[in-house]
Structures are given as C-alpha cells and as structure tokens.
Design a protein around this motif. Structure first.
Motif, short mmCIF file in Angstrom:
data_model
loop_
_atom_site.label_atom_id
_atom_site.label_comp_id
_atom_site.label_asym_id
_atom_site.label_seq_id
_atom_site.Cartn_x
_atom_site.Cartn_y
_atom_site.Cartn_z
N ALA A 120 -2.32 -19.74 -4.51
CA ALA A 120 -1.99 -20.20 -5.98
C ALA A 120 -2.25 -21.89 -6.04
O ALA A 120 -2.77 -22.27 -7.25
CB ALA A 120 -0.64 -19.61 -6.71
N MET A 121 -1.88 -22.48 -5.13
CA MET A 121 -2.06 -23.81 -5.18
C MET A 121 -3.42 -24.10 -5.01
O MET A 121 -4.07 -25.25 -5.98
CB MET A 121 -1.28 -24.52 -4.00
CG MET A 121 0.28 -24.47 -4.23
SD MET A 121 1.15 -25.20 -2.88
CE MET A 121 1.30 -26.76 -3.13
N ILE A 122 -4.35 -23.53 -4.39
CA ILE A 122 -5.69 -23.76 -4.08
C ILE A 122 -6.30 -23.58 -5.38
O ILE A 122 -7.16 -24.20 -5.99
CB ILE A 122 -6.16 -23.02 -3.18
CG1 ILE A 122 -5.81 -23.57 -1.77
CG2 ILE A 122 -7.69 -23.00 -3.17
CD1 ILE A 122 -5.89 -22.81 -0.49
N ALA A 123 -5.95 -22.67 -6.26
CA ALA A 123 -6.60 -22.18 -7.25
C ALA A 123 -6.20 -23.42 -8.33
O ALA A 123 -6.94 -23.71 -9.37
CB ALA A 123 -6.14 -20.75 -7.76
N LEU B 99 -8.28 -17.56 4.39
CA LEU B 99 -9.52 -18.21 4.76
C LEU B 99 -10.54 -16.88 4.72
O LEU B 99 -11.83 -16.97 4.13
CB LEU B 99 -9.69 -18.54 6.16
CG LEU B 99 -8.86 -19.85 6.53
CD1 LEU B 99 -9.05 -19.95 8.00
CD2 LEU B 99 -9.26 -20.83 5.80
N GLU B 100 -10.10 -15.64 4.95
CA GLU B 100 -11.08 -14.43 4.98
C GLU B 100 -11.51 -14.26 3.23
O GLU B 100 -12.57 -13.93 2.93
CB GLU B 100 -10.78 -13.41 5.56
CG GLU B 100 -11.38 -11.98 5.25
CD GLU B 100 -10.85 -10.98 6.23
OE1 GLU B 100 -11.59 -9.76 6.35
OE2 GLU B 100 -9.74 -11.09 6.90
N GLU B 101 -10.16 -13.95 2.70
CA GLU B 101 -10.51 -13.73 1.26
C GLU B 101 -11.18 -14.73 0.36
O GLU B 101 -11.76 -14.41 -0.52
CB GLU B 101 -9.02 -13.43 0.69
CG GLU B 101 -8.52 -12.21 1.33
CD GLU B 101 -7.08 -11.66 0.75
OE1 GLU B 101 -6.48 -12.49 -0.09
OE2 GLU B 101 -6.56 -10.53 1.02
N ASP B 102 -10.84 -15.95 0.70
CA ASP B 102 -11.44 -16.92 -0.29
C ASP B 102 -12.74 -17.22 0.20
O ASP B 102 -13.73 -17.35 -0.56
CB ASP B 102 -10.42 -18.07 -0.11
CG ASP B 102 -10.84 -19.32 -1.03
OD1 ASP B 102 -11.96 -19.84 -0.91
OD2 ASP B 102 -9.84 -19.63 -1.87
N GLY B 103 -13.11 -17.51 1.30
CA GLY B 103 -14.41 -17.90 1.79
C GLY B 103 -14.88 -19.26 1.78
O GLY B 103 -16.10 -19.85 2.01
N ASN B 104 -14.20 -20.07 0.92
CA ASN B 104 -14.60 -21.24 0.63
C ASN B 104 -13.53 -22.50 0.94
O ASN B 104 -13.21 -23.49 0.38
CB ASN B 104 -14.92 -21.43 -0.94
CG ASN B 104 -15.92 -22.70 -1.29
OD1 ASN B 104 -16.67 -23.07 -0.34
ND2 ASN B 104 -15.90 -22.95 -2.20
N ILE B 105 -13.00 -22.35 2.17
CA ILE B 105 -11.74 -23.26 2.51
C ILE B 105 -12.01 -23.81 3.98
O ILE B 105 -12.55 -22.96 4.95
CB ILE B 105 -10.39 -22.71 2.57
CG1 ILE B 105 -9.94 -22.11 1.20
CG2 ILE B 105 -9.40 -23.44 3.17
CD1 ILE B 105 -8.82 -21.20 1.33
N PRO C 115 -17.02 -24.69 7.05
CA PRO C 115 -16.83 -26.24 7.10
C PRO C 115 -17.59 -26.91 6.30
O PRO C 115 -17.28 -28.09 5.90
CB PRO C 115 -17.69 -26.17 8.40
CG PRO C 115 -17.88 -24.97 9.03
CD PRO C 115 -17.65 -24.09 8.00
N GLU C 116 -18.09 -26.16 5.01
CA GLU C 116 -18.80 -26.74 3.77
C GLU C 116 -17.89 -26.40 2.55
O GLU C 116 -18.15 -26.62 1.48
CB GLU C 116 -20.06 -26.55 3.56
CG GLU C 116 -21.02 -26.88 4.71
CD GLU C 116 -21.01 -28.18 5.18
OE1 GLU C 116 -20.99 -29.19 4.13
OE2 GLU C 116 -21.46 -28.58 6.26
N GLY C 117 -16.51 -25.84 2.92
CA GLY C 117 -15.84 -25.36 1.92
C GLY C 117 -15.28 -26.45 0.90
O GLY C 117 -15.21 -27.70 1.29
N ASP C 118 -15.08 -26.17 -0.44
CA ASP C 118 -14.66 -27.31 -1.29
C ASP C 118 -13.42 -27.47 -1.33
O ASP C 118 -12.69 -28.50 -2.01
CB ASP C 118 -14.91 -26.60 -2.93
CG ASP C 118 -14.10 -25.44 -3.16
OD1 ASP C 118 -13.64 -24.83 -2.31
OD2 ASP C 118 -13.92 -25.21 -4.53
N ILE C 119 -12.29 -26.67 -0.44
CA ILE C 119 -11.04 -27.09 -0.22
C ILE C 119 -10.78 -27.25 1.18
O ILE C 119 -11.29 -26.51 1.81
CB ILE C 119 -10.09 -26.15 -0.70
CG1 ILE C 119 -10.07 -26.02 -2.27
CG2 ILE C 119 -8.60 -26.29 -0.57
CD1 ILE C 119 -9.66 -27.08 -3.29
#
Length: 249
Positions: free
Chosen positions: A240-243, A119-125, A91-95
C-alpha cells in the motif's frame, strides 16, 4: 473570583503550551486552587489525558519522519549505491526497497517471505539487502559466510545462501556452514577461508557505520525510497505504501 475563572484557566492550561500560563504570577493560594481545579477536571474527564497523549505521539511521529527523511537524503549514495550490497528483484525497478537485516532476527525471518511475495507480485521493485549483524556472534558468523559467498561465487550464490541462512535454525559452526554450502553446490571450505578477509570486514564495517548515521538500532529496518520504516511491516502494508509513492510521482 478565582472559583469562577478556574474552569477557563484549566482549559487554557490543557490547550496551550506550558510556558503560556505563568504560575509564578499567582499567589500560593491561587496556585493551590488552580491545581485542585485541574485535578478535579482531569478526574471528571480522564479522556482528555488520552487525547493529549495521542496528540503528543502524533507530533513525535511527525518529527521522527522528518528527521528520517533528512537522514536518508544526507546518506543517499551510501544507502542506494554503496557498490557492494546485494541487489535483487528488478534492478531497473521504479521503486527501491532497502533492508537492514540480521539472520538471527525473528522479525527478519518473518519478513523474508512477505518481501519475496511483494517482489514477485509487483515485478518493478529493486531490493537492496544490507548485512547488519547485531544479535551476537552467530549473527556475525552468518553474515561473514554470506558475504564471503558473494565474493567467491557471485550474486546468485549469495542469494541462495542468504535464503538458506534465513531458514537455518542451528548453530552456524564450521561443519554446519560447509554442509549448507555444499548442499547448494558451493565449495564450503573455500567460502570459509574468505570469512575473515579484509573485503568482508570492510563491508560489515561500512554498513555498521551507515546504520549508526541513520540511527538504526534494530532489525529489520527498511528504507523505502525517501522514507525509513523502522521495524517489521506486513507485506500488504508495504504494498500500500509503494502504491501511494507511485501515485505521488
């Protein structure tokens, strides 16, 4: 003289906007000769047609991207902070990734495990799910049941029902939905009693109104920060788009 000027005129016609060449200023004979020259050129160089189509498609895509950006900006609060759509991931993710989905949509079902992996691999969405049933009565019933679950039992119960409905392949009748709910430790009959409530109706109506303003006609449709992604995208492409978006900040 026209015979020698025709190739140059042909090139001009292909390279410039239509209004840049005034065919009305030519005589009938000149127009016929010019058209014949253009036809001969295209038959000898058919790749020019594909090049022109590619340019046109690129311009249309750029125009759609710009229009979508404006739509997202105009409807920002309703997209990202409507106060009722389920929020998952971090919920506090940067994306923030928003998904308009339908339980009977094959591409939505295909996207579900890929989004979960992302979501699992990134952890910040931050993920926002918007119930957008557009594929018939079964879609509407499924969405009503999921939203009613959220009102009755909260966000965690909604997530469990949402995931179960994404894998459910049968007819979502009363018996099947009650069995599904009870399999998750929920009171299925209590959920059923809320499916036609004003609160559930309001959520579906507001999301439909938002989708109409955003010109969304299919599912899944994603909103990634300030960009609209119309249709299914592989998880790797979204990653890739998120990065890329993080690199721009």
């Amino acid at each position: 003289m026209l015979r020698f000027a025709a190739p140059a005129l042909t090139a001009l016609a292909l390279a410039a906007p239509v209004q840049a060449l005034d065919l009305s200023a030519m005589s009938d004979g000149e127009r016929d000769a010019f058209r014949a020259e253009v036809r001969a050129y295209l038959l000898e160089n058919p790749e020019v047609i594909f090049e022109a189509v590619a340019v046109m498609e690129e311009r249309q895509a750029d125009a759609q991207t710009h229009a979508d950006f404006t739509l997202v900006q105009t409807n920002h609060e309703a997209i990202f902070n409507d106060g009722f759509s389920w929020v998952g991931g971090n919920p506090e993710g940067d994306i923030t990734l928003v998904e308009f989905m339908d339980y009977r949509c094959g591409y939505c079902r295909r996207a579900t495990p890929e989004v979960a992996k992302l979501l699992e691999e990134d952890g910040n969405i931050r993920l926002i799910v918007k119930e957008f049933p557009i594929l018939g009565e079964a879609s509407l019933i499924s969405s009503r049941f999921a939203i009613a679950t959220k009102h009755l039992a909260g966000a965690e119960a909604y997530e469990a029902v949402h995931n179960a409905l994404m894998e459910f392949s049968g007819d979502p009748d009363e018996v099947a939905l009650i069995r599904l709910a009870e399999g998750l430790g929920l009171d299925g009959k209590a959920v059923m009693s809320l499916m036609d409530s004003d609160a559930v109706n309001a959520e579906i109506a507001k999301t439909r109104e938002l989708a109409q303003r955003l010109q969304i006609t299919g599912t899944p449709t994603f909103v990634l920060q300030d960009e609209m992604l119309r249709g299914y995208l592989p998880g790797e492409q979204m990653a890739a788009m998120i990065a890329e978006k993080r690199a721009q900040d």
